[in-house]
Design a protein around this motif. Structure first.
Motif, short mmCIF file in Angstrom:
data_model
loop_
_atom_site.label_atom_id
_atom_site.label_comp_id
_atom_site.label_asym_id
_atom_site.label_seq_id
_atom_site.Cartn_x
_atom_site.Cartn_y
_atom_site.Cartn_z
N VAL A 95 8.73 11.52 92.96
CA VAL A 95 7.56 11.77 92.10
C VAL A 95 7.55 10.67 91.05
CG1 VAL A 95 6.27 13.39 90.67
CG2 VAL A 95 7.86 14.26 92.39
N SER A 154 14.75 15.61 82.54
CA SER A 154 16.18 15.91 82.63
C SER A 154 16.75 16.23 81.25
CB SER A 154 16.95 14.73 83.23
OG SER A 154 16.51 14.49 84.55
N CYS A 197 18.14 18.72 88.14
CA CYS A 197 18.39 18.53 86.70
C CYS A 197 18.74 19.85 86.02
CB CYS A 197 17.20 17.86 86.01
SG CYS A 197 15.77 18.92 85.75
N GLY A 250 5.44 23.24 90.14
CA GLY A 250 5.43 22.00 90.91
C GLY A 250 6.84 21.64 91.33
N VAL A 252 9.83 20.02 93.53
CA VAL A 252 9.90 18.63 93.95
C VAL A 252 9.78 18.45 95.46
CG1 VAL A 252 12.43 18.56 93.98
CG2 VAL A 252 11.11 16.50 93.39
N PHE A 280 6.13 17.42 86.79
CA PHE A 280 4.82 16.82 87.08
C PHE A 280 3.71 17.87 87.06
CE2 PHE A 280 6.59 17.86 91.20
CZ PHE A 280 5.53 18.34 91.94
N ASP A 306 6.88 15.77 82.08
CA ASP A 306 6.86 14.31 81.94
C ASP A 306 5.45 13.79 81.71
OD1 ASP A 306 9.59 13.64 82.26
OD2 ASP A 306 9.43 13.97 84.42
N HIS A 308 5.27 10.49 82.16
CA HIS A 308 5.34 9.31 83.04
C HIS A 308 5.05 9.63 84.51
CE1 HIS A 308 9.98 10.04 82.80
NE2 HIS A 308 9.50 10.68 83.84
C1 LIG Z 1 11.07 14.30 88.19
C2 LIG Z 1 11.44 15.72 88.08
C3 LIG Z 1 12.48 16.13 87.24
C4 LIG Z 1 13.33 15.15 86.47
O1 LIG Z 1 12.53 14.49 85.52
P1 LIG Z 1 12.97 13.08 84.90
O2 LIG Z 1 11.81 12.71 84.06
O3 LIG Z 1 13.17 12.16 86.07
O4 LIG Z 1 14.22 13.29 84.13
C5 LIG Z 1 12.74 17.48 87.13
N1 LIG Z 1 12.01 18.38 87.82
C6 LIG Z 1 11.00 18.04 88.65
C7 LIG Z 1 10.23 19.09 89.38
C8 LIG Z 1 10.68 16.68 88.81
O5 LIG Z 1 9.69 16.33 89.62
#
Ligand SMILES: *Cc1c(COP(=O)(O)O)cnc(C)c1O
Length: 497
Positions: A95, A154, A197, A250, A252, A280, A306, A308
């Motif tokens: 992602v 994270s 995470c 959401g 992963v 996300f 996030d 980003h």
């Molecule tokens: C990307 C993601 C994370 C980790 O986020 P980071 O910004 O990479 O630390 C945790 N949970 C989900 C569902 C993610 O998609």
């Protein structure tokens, strides 16, 4: 504009340019090179492996004498084509957000100010406070909530779970530690689909990842809430202390959204902290298509997500939103005498961000988040999230209509998991072929999906958090999967490629 006044004695040194006009010219050239790169994101292969000749540039000894501005800039310009590929319209792996050219301006501005947002009273702090307020509004959190911009979900998860843990002890554990713990072992709950995470946060917080129960999921890959209640009851009987439920908005692997309302109900009746990993998916509240399924977010004690990813803020920027400012501050606040606040002057502006997280020095990530929201607005950013979901559904339709492709999970959001399945091919060979298809797509520079296991079988995983993707890109992906799949199936020992 040229600085005429150099106050240094000849023996005094500085890192500032001696010739500002030359620096300005150099900066313009660098900006042009960066914009050229961004204007051509669609062109060329999706991924350029980093050539050995360039690798060698980063294997030298520590420089005693610098190479100077020109040579340094040449090295940086040479790096521009060698990203991970997430700026390309056919990047579908893991992602990743795709970023925006306009965010470059925010990064330039932030670098020019070079602010430290650990605390104190200065312009950047007001920008971060605006972003915190916007997040409150976005997720319908109360005035009494708090938030902090961090590097990503994270670390946001660590912050949230530390608050959840420490509140169990009325924060006394911050001094006494967990060694003489009156509550016995703490345990938490999440689904099998949850990001790693969360287990990492349990490890980091000294709880141990075994203390995180992975609850089974239903056929839509959402946490089985009946199994959750049974697990909590069983742990209570065993004398353990359930302290947190972690829901996912959401997930992963396949993009599933837990039944957040029911999880909130359970957390409430059990008096357990309710945390949501919305890395996300949480920003789906901006999308009319997704927001009805995310109504439970406003009931969480904490939310990690996030900027980003689906807001396309350039790396890195995430957020922790906390329902109780008081719990949040009591989890981290510790102001020694050299960081004392004041009513007036530079040490005002209390409370400081250092009281809400583990970091003291913090960069000005808030500016690129603010700029993304300010320039584009939530309506457009939300429409792009909807667009990605519609594209994932479209890909699902292409897959369903295709003789050799099989959908591996329902398209819940923006992720489509499928695989190439030649007639009569056994599962193991099919696993190997699909792994190889993804590698070939990446190596041939066509597209960059990733792989994951769905119900134990290898799937091509297409995640669309990309405002550059078009339906034509997805149609091309399907054609290329078919082409490579046919080639591999035709070869004598496909599993051995
Ligand atoms: C990307 C993601 C994370 C980790 O986020 P980071 O910004 O990479 O630390 C945790 N949970 C989900 C569902 C993610 O998609």
């Amino acid at each position: 504009m040229k600085s005429k006044n150099h106050p240094h004695f000849p023996s005094e040194k500085t890192l500032d340019p001696t010739d500002w006009a030359a620096f300005r010219e150099q900066a313009h050239r660098m900006l042009d090179a960066a914009v050229d790169r961004m204007e051509t994101y669609r062109e060329g292969p999706i991924w350029n492996p980093f050539p050995p000749a360039l690798q060698a540039n980063y294997q030298g000894p520590l420089p005693v004498e610098g190479i100077g501005a020109e040579a340094t800039q040449a090295h940086m310009t040479a790096l521009l084509p060698f990203g991970v590929g997430n700026t390309h319209p056919r990047f579908f792996g893991w992602v990743h957000g795709s970023g925006t050219p306009s965010n470059l301006m925010a990064d330039i501005t932030a670098a020019a100010i070079n602010a430290n947002l650990g605390g104190r009273d200065h312009g950047a702090m007001y920008v971060e406070k605006q972003v915190v307020n916007w997040c409150r509004e976005l997720f319908q959190f109360p005035e009494s909530s708090s938030g902090l911009i961090v590097s990503g979900t994270s670390i946001a998860t660590v912050i949230a779970l530390k608050a959840a843990r420490d509140r169990c002890f009325n924060f006394s554990n911050r001094k006494t530690g967990l060694q003489k713990n009156a509550l016995g072992p703490l345990v938490g709950y999440t689904s099998e689909q949850t990001h790693s995470c969360v287990a990492r946060a349990f490890d980091i917080l000294g709880l141990g990842s075994d203390a995180l129960r992975k609850i089974a999921v239903n056929e839509r890959f959402e946490m089985d809430t009946v199994a959750l209640q049974a697990a909590i009851a069983k742990d209570r009987v065993a004398g353990l202390t359930p302290f947190v439920i972690v829901g996912t908005a959401g997930a992963v692997n396949v993009g599933s959204i837990d039944d957040l309302e029911t999880l909130a109900d359970i957390a409430q009746s059990e008096n357990i902290w309710f945390h949501i990993d919305g890395a996300f998916g949480a920003l789906g509240v901006l999308s009319e298509r997704l927001s009805p399924r995310l109504s439970g977010i406003k009931r969480a004690d904490s939310l990690a997500f996030d900027f980003h990813k689906w807001l396309h803020v350039n790396y890195d920027a995430g957020f922790i939103l906390m329902r109780s400012e008081e719990d949040h501050r009591r989890t981290f606040s510790e102001r020694p005498e050299y960081l004392k606040g004041a009513e007036r002057g530079l040490a005002a502006g209390n409370p400081w961000p250092v009281e809400y997280g583990p970091e003291l020095s913090r960069g000005f990530r808030a500016l690129k988040v603010w700029a993304q929201l300010a320039e584009h607005g939530t309506a457009k950013l939300g429409a792009l999230i909807t667009q990605n979901c519609e594209q994932a559904a479209y890909l699902g339709e292409l897959v369903a209509a295709h003789a050799h492709l099989r959908l591996m999970a329902p398209v819940a959001m923006n992720i489509c998991c499928f695989r190439y399945q030649a007639e009569g091919q056994d599962d193991k060979t099919t696993d190997a072929i699909n792994g190889e298809i993804v590698i070939q797509l990446q190596i041939q520079g066509i597209a960059a999906p990733s792989t994951t296991l769905v119900n134990g079988r290898n799937a091509i995983r297409v995640n669309i958090t990309n405002h550059r993707t078009t339906r034509a890109d997805l149609a091309l992906l399907v054609r290329e999967v078919e082409r490579i799949g046919l080639e591999l199936t035709a070869s004598a020992h496909p599993a051995a490629v």
